[in-house]
Design a protein around this motif. Structure first.
Motif, PDB file in Angstrom:
ATOM      1  N   GLU A   1      18.680 183.117  15.211  1.00  0.00           N
ATOM      2  CA  GLU A   1      17.243 182.808  15.445  1.00  0.00           C
ATOM      3  C   GLU A   1      16.605 183.659  14.266  1.00  0.00           C
ATOM      4  O   GLU A   1      16.931 184.740  14.058  1.00  0.00           O
ATOM      5  CB  GLU A   1      17.151 183.548  16.807  1.00  0.00           C
ATOM      6  N   ARG A   2      15.305 183.185  13.689  1.00  0.00           N
ATOM      7  CA  ARG A   2      14.624 183.736  12.876  1.00  0.00           C
ATOM      8  C   ARG A   2      13.431 184.619  13.775  1.00  0.00           C
ATOM      9  O   ARG A   2      13.252 184.582  14.713  1.00  0.00           O
ATOM     10  CB  ARG A   2      13.883 182.759  12.022  1.00  0.00           C
ATOM     11  N   ILE A   3      12.869 185.454  12.977  1.00  0.00           N
ATOM     12  CA  ILE A   3      11.711 186.156  13.335  1.00  0.00           C
ATOM     13  C   ILE A   3      10.504 185.465  13.708  1.00  0.00           C
ATOM     14  O   ILE A   3      10.050 184.587  12.692  1.00  0.00           O
ATOM     15  CB  ILE A   3      11.230 187.559  12.299  1.00  0.00           C
ATOM     16  N   MET A   4       9.878 185.626  14.707  1.00  0.00           N
ATOM     17  CA  MET A   4       8.583 184.552  15.239  1.00  0.00           C
ATOM     18  C   MET A   4       7.552 185.394  14.731  1.00  0.00           C
ATOM     19  O   MET A   4       7.357 186.675  14.536  1.00  0.00           O
ATOM     20  CB  MET A   4       9.041 184.270  16.541  1.00  0.00           C
ATOM     21  N   THR A   5       6.504 184.499  14.467  1.00  0.00           N
ATOM     22  CA  THR A   5       4.954 184.873  14.400  1.00  0.00           C
ATOM     23  C   THR A   5       4.547 185.157  15.736  1.00  0.00           C
ATOM     24  O   THR A   5       5.047 184.464  16.832  1.00  0.00           O
ATOM     25  CB  THR A   5       4.110 184.302  13.286  1.00  0.00           C
ATOM     26  N   PHE A   6       3.378 185.896  16.034  1.00  0.00           N
ATOM     27  CA  PHE A   6       2.432 185.872  17.290  1.00  0.00           C
ATOM     28  C   PHE A   6       1.907 184.455  17.367  1.00  0.00           C
ATOM     29  O   PHE A   6       2.078 183.852  18.779  1.00  0.00           O
ATOM     30  CB  PHE A   6       1.475 186.808  17.364  1.00  0.00           C
TER      31      PHE A   6
ATOM     32  N   VAL B   1       0.470 189.428   8.452  1.00  0.00           N
ATOM     33  CA  VAL B   1       0.671 188.553   9.330  1.00  0.00           C
ATOM     34  C   VAL B   1       1.296 189.272  10.780  1.00  0.00           C
ATOM     35  O   VAL B   1       2.221 190.073  10.464  1.00  0.00           O
ATOM     36  CB  VAL B   1       1.726 187.357   9.060  1.00  0.00           C
ATOM     37  N   LEU B   2       1.073 188.940  11.897  1.00  0.00           N
ATOM     38  CA  LEU B   2       1.428 189.727  13.244  1.00  0.00           C
ATOM     39  C   LEU B   2       2.910 189.030  13.311  1.00  0.00           C
ATOM     40  O   LEU B   2       2.830 187.762  13.794  1.00  0.00           O
ATOM     41  CB  LEU B   2       0.821 189.538  14.050  1.00  0.00           C
ATOM     42  N   VAL B   3       3.869 189.481  13.472  1.00  0.00           N
ATOM     43  CA  VAL B   3       5.101 188.994  13.757  1.00  0.00           C
ATOM     44  C   VAL B   3       5.791 189.957  14.898  1.00  0.00           C
ATOM     45  O   VAL B   3       5.109 190.894  15.317  1.00  0.00           O
ATOM     46  CB  VAL B   3       6.251 189.183  12.829  1.00  0.00           C
ATOM     47  N   VAL B   4       6.712 189.434  15.646  1.00  0.00           N
ATOM     48  CA  VAL B   4       7.051 189.906  16.966  1.00  0.00           C
ATOM     49  C   VAL B   4       8.506 190.687  16.683  1.00  0.00           C
ATOM     50  O   VAL B   4       9.516 190.116  16.431  1.00  0.00           O
ATOM     51  CB  VAL B   4       7.124 189.025  18.100  1.00  0.00           C
ATOM     52  N   ARG B   5       8.459 192.075  16.793  1.00  0.00           N
ATOM     53  CA  ARG B   5       9.751 192.887  16.662  1.00  0.00           C
ATOM     54  C   ARG B   5       9.430 194.116  17.696  1.00  0.00           C
ATOM     55  O   ARG B   5       8.353 194.352  17.852  1.00  0.00           O
ATOM     56  CB  ARG B   5      10.019 193.279  15.312  1.00  0.00           C
ATOM     57  N   HIS B   6      10.603 194.490  18.364  1.00  0.00           N
ATOM     58  CA  HIS B   6      10.355 195.909  19.214  1.00  0.00           C
ATOM     59  C   HIS B   6       9.840 196.901  18.359  1.00  0.00           C
ATOM     60  O   HIS B   6       8.901 197.614  18.864  1.00  0.00           O
ATOM     61  CB  HIS B   6      11.662 196.271  19.653  1.00  0.00           C
ATOM     62  N   GLU B   7      10.106 197.163  17.066  1.00  0.00           N
ATOM     63  CA  GLU B   7       9.772 198.187  16.189  1.00  0.00           C
ATOM     64  C   GLU B   7       9.616 197.483  14.674  1.00  0.00           C
ATOM     65  O   GLU B   7      10.017 196.486  14.464  1.00  0.00           O
ATOM     66  CB  GLU B   7      10.610 199.310  15.920  1.00  0.00           C
ATOM     67  N   ASN B   8       8.716 198.192  14.096  1.00  0.00           N
ATOM     68  CA  ASN B   8       8.460 197.787  12.671  1.00  0.00           C
ATOM     69  C   ASN B   8       9.735 198.029  11.695  1.00  0.00           C
ATOM     70  O   ASN B   8      10.056 197.588  10.730  1.00  0.00           O
ATOM     71  CB  ASN B   8       7.348 198.500  12.083  1.00  0.00           C
ATOM     72  N   GLU B   9      10.750 199.101  12.323  1.00  0.00           N
ATOM     73  CA  GLU B   9      12.035 199.289  11.632  1.00  0.00           C
ATOM     74  C   GLU B   9      12.774 198.284  12.253  1.00  0.00           C
ATOM     75  O   GLU B   9      12.988 198.421  13.400  1.00  0.00           O
ATOM     76  CB  GLU B   9      12.364 200.861  11.788  1.00  0.00           C
ATOM     77  N   ILE B  10      13.532 197.593  11.371  1.00  0.00           N
ATOM     78  CA  ILE B  10      14.217 196.274  11.673  1.00  0.00           C
ATOM     79  C   ILE B  10      15.684 196.305  11.545  1.00  0.00           C
ATOM     80  O   ILE B  10      16.506 195.168  11.718  1.00  0.00           O
ATOM     81  CB  ILE B  10      13.517 194.911  11.191  1.00  0.00           C
ATOM     82  N   SER B  11      16.334 197.479  11.194  1.00  0.00           N
ATOM     83  CA  SER B  11      17.765 197.482  10.958  1.00  0.00           C
ATOM     84  C   SER B  11      18.481 197.116  12.171  1.00  0.00           C
ATOM     85  O   SER B  11      19.783 196.592  12.139  1.00  0.00           O
ATOM     86  CB  SER B  11      18.153 198.719  10.476  1.00  0.00           C
ATOM     87  N   GLY B  12      18.057 197.378  13.338  1.00  0.00           N
ATOM     88  CA  GLY B  12      18.864 197.260  14.580  1.00  0.00           C
ATOM     89  C   GLY B  12      18.557 195.923  15.150  1.00  0.00           C
ATOM     90  O   GLY B  12      19.248 195.571  16.201  1.00  0.00           O
TER      91      GLY B  12
ATOM     92  N   HIS C   1      12.925 188.848  21.669  1.00  0.00           N
ATOM     93  CA  HIS C   1      11.929 188.422  20.699  1.00  0.00           C
ATOM     94  C   HIS C   1      12.287 187.535  20.162  1.00  0.00           C
ATOM     95  O   HIS C   1      12.191 187.101  18.881  1.00  0.00           O
ATOM     96  CB  HIS C   1      11.453 189.673  19.881  1.00  0.00           C
ATOM     97  N   THR C   2      13.203 186.469  20.817  1.00  0.00           N
ATOM     98  CA  THR C   2      13.481 185.372  19.789  1.00  0.00           C
ATOM     99  C   THR C   2      13.119 184.057  20.669  1.00  0.00           C
ATOM    100  O   THR C   2      12.944 184.164  21.887  1.00  0.00           O
ATOM    101  CB  THR C   2      14.992 185.101  19.665  1.00  0.00           C
ATOM    102  N   ALA C   3      13.084 182.888  20.134  1.00  0.00           N
ATOM    103  CA  ALA C   3      12.511 181.774  20.860  1.00  0.00           C
ATOM    104  C   ALA C   3      13.384 181.227  22.011  1.00  0.00           C
ATOM    105  O   ALA C   3      12.967 180.875  22.994  1.00  0.00           O
ATOM    106  CB  ALA C   3      12.475 180.341  19.731  1.00  0.00           C
ATOM    107  N   VAL C   4      14.879 181.601  21.660  1.00  0.00           N
ATOM    108  CA  VAL C   4      15.528 181.348  22.878  1.00  0.00           C
ATOM    109  C   VAL C   4      15.630 182.079  24.068  1.00  0.00           C
ATOM    110  O   VAL C   4      15.599 181.686  25.079  1.00  0.00           O
ATOM    111  CB  VAL C   4      17.261 181.150  22.315  1.00  0.00           C
ATOM    112  N   ALA C   5      15.257 183.549  23.770  1.00  0.00           N
ATOM    113  CA  ALA C   5      14.801 184.487  24.684  1.00  0.00           C
ATOM    114  C   ALA C   5      13.657 184.232  25.597  1.00  0.00           C
ATOM    115  O   ALA C   5      13.530 184.284  26.784  1.00  0.00           O
ATOM    116  CB  ALA C   5      14.978 185.855  24.219  1.00  0.00           C
ATOM    117  N   TYR C   6      12.652 183.688  24.694  1.00  0.00           N
ATOM    118  CA  TYR C   6      11.424 183.704  25.600  1.00  0.00           C
ATOM    119  C   TYR C   6      11.442 182.246  26.279  1.00  0.00           C
ATOM    120  O   TYR C   6      10.963 182.189  27.310  1.00  0.00           O
ATOM    121  CB  TYR C   6      10.052 183.185  24.668  1.00  0.00           C
TER     122      TYR C   6
END
Length: 353
Positions: free
Chosen positions: A151-156, A80-91, A53-58
């Motif tokens: 890489e930072r967290i991306m929005t949809f 705001v809709l962001v892209v993460r596998h889960e809403n829990e983000i410690s991993g 879910h990073t720009a470099v991965a896409y």
């Protein structure tokens, strides 16, 4: 093309892959395959090669041959809709290293399961921007940890913009494949996913060539369907239990009657690849119901491969991933969701040639 045993097919792939990759012409394709064969869907971008879910991965996924890229959608505190596998983000982020957010570590019940950590819905977008992505499976994919913190967290919205830029770069129409995560939970806390997703689809004028919406939750897909956006919908299917808050189990949804019900609101099913192995007839039953079938999740490491495709005993070494793709392509799947879109694209091109 007649079906061949996967081991024989893997020999063909080994000899044909290099020449196919070198000689296959560039095709200005539709996002839904463009006649090139089964779709290759970059799972969270190219999660096998870059933190997900990073720009470099896409970008890596598309440059490696992916037709669609998959963002999992969760909301921020300011919706705001962001892209993460889960809403829990410690991993998947470095949030645990941020002393200023230590007090936000908490335990919540998400879809009936207690989860402890940091949650996107407790952060504004501006606060999430201070975090950086990390590799989710560092013990499996240690090579990807070199990108931790970059890489930072991306929005949809940013994923949509990136898909359009990558479409221009590649000469192919790259579609986004968003998944609504935990829709029942987010409705319960006043942060429903669907209204904002629908707004962004309309704002960006996304068509069936640009976007396919997926969910494990039928109610989420039905809400999107009710908006009459004209987009294909994809019902994802687990291997046990059922969608949270719904009476039907996944096994019931995969019966002929269940598939006919899915076909009333969706055009695709997305089962685990293990659900498509004969003598199971899910693939044939879904096609008979007028549904396309996209199997998940294809990975190259031994621990994720069926025993017959493993090489050696080290769980994180690569096995014969080409043979597994060949088996499912030979069976007639319409798409594969993969952490390694480059391998899937090579396998597809080798079969085509």
């Amino acid at each position: 093309m007649s079906f061949q045993h996967p081991r024989r097919r893997s020999i063909l792939l080994a000899t044909a892959a290099v020449s196919a990759a070198a000689t296959a012409p560039a095709v200005a394709s539709e996002p839904h395959g463009g006649g090139r064969g089964p779709l290759v869907i970059g799972h969270r971008g190219a999660a096998g090669w870059r933190p997900e879910h990073t720009a470099v991965a896409y970008a890596f996924g598309v440059r490696a041959g992916a037709d669609w890229i998959e963002p999992d959608l969760v909301p921020t505190k300011d919706h705001v809709l962001v892209v993460r596998h889960e809403n829990e983000i410690s991993g998947t982020t470095d949030v645990a290293r941020h002393a200023e957010f230590a007090g936000r570590r908490t335990t919540k019940t998400v879809d009936g399961r207690a989860v402890t950590g940091w949650f996107t819905e407790d952060f504004t977008l501006a606060e999430l921007r201070t975090l950086r992505a990390v590799e989710r499976l560092p013990l499996v994919r240690n090579r990807n940890t070199v990108f931790d913190g970059r890489e930072r967290i991306m929005t949809f919205q940013e994923v949509i913009d990136l898909a359009r830029a990558l479409s221009k770069e590649s000469g192919r129409r790259i579609a986004v494949f968003p998944e609504t995560k935990h829709p029942v939970y987010f409705r319960s806390i006043g942060l429903p996913l669907e209204p904002e997703l629908i707004r962004l689809i309309r704002r960006n004028r996304l068509t069936a060539r640009d976007c396919v919406v997926q969910s494990f939750d039928p109610s989420s897909l039905r809400e999107v369907a009710a908006a009459r956006l004209g987009l294909p919908l994809w019902q994802a299917l687990g291997t046990s239990g059922g969608p949270y808050g719904h009476p039907a189990t996944y096994q019931e949804m995969m019966t002929p009657a269940g598939l006919r019900e899915i076909a009333s609101y969706a055009g695709w099913i997305g089962p685990d690849k293990s659900s498509l192995i004969p003598p199971l007839t899910l693939l044939e039953d879904a096609h008979a119901a007028g549904l396309k079938v996209g199997a998940y999740t294809f990975r190259a490491e031994n621990q994720y491969l069926p025993a017959e495709y493993r090489r050696g005993t080290a769980p994180n070494d690569f096995g014969d991933a080409f043979a597994e793709y060949a088996f499912h392509f030979g069976r007639g799947v319409d798409a594969v969701v993969t952490d390694f879109p480059d391998l899937a694209a090579i396998a597809r091109d080798a079969l085509r040639s």
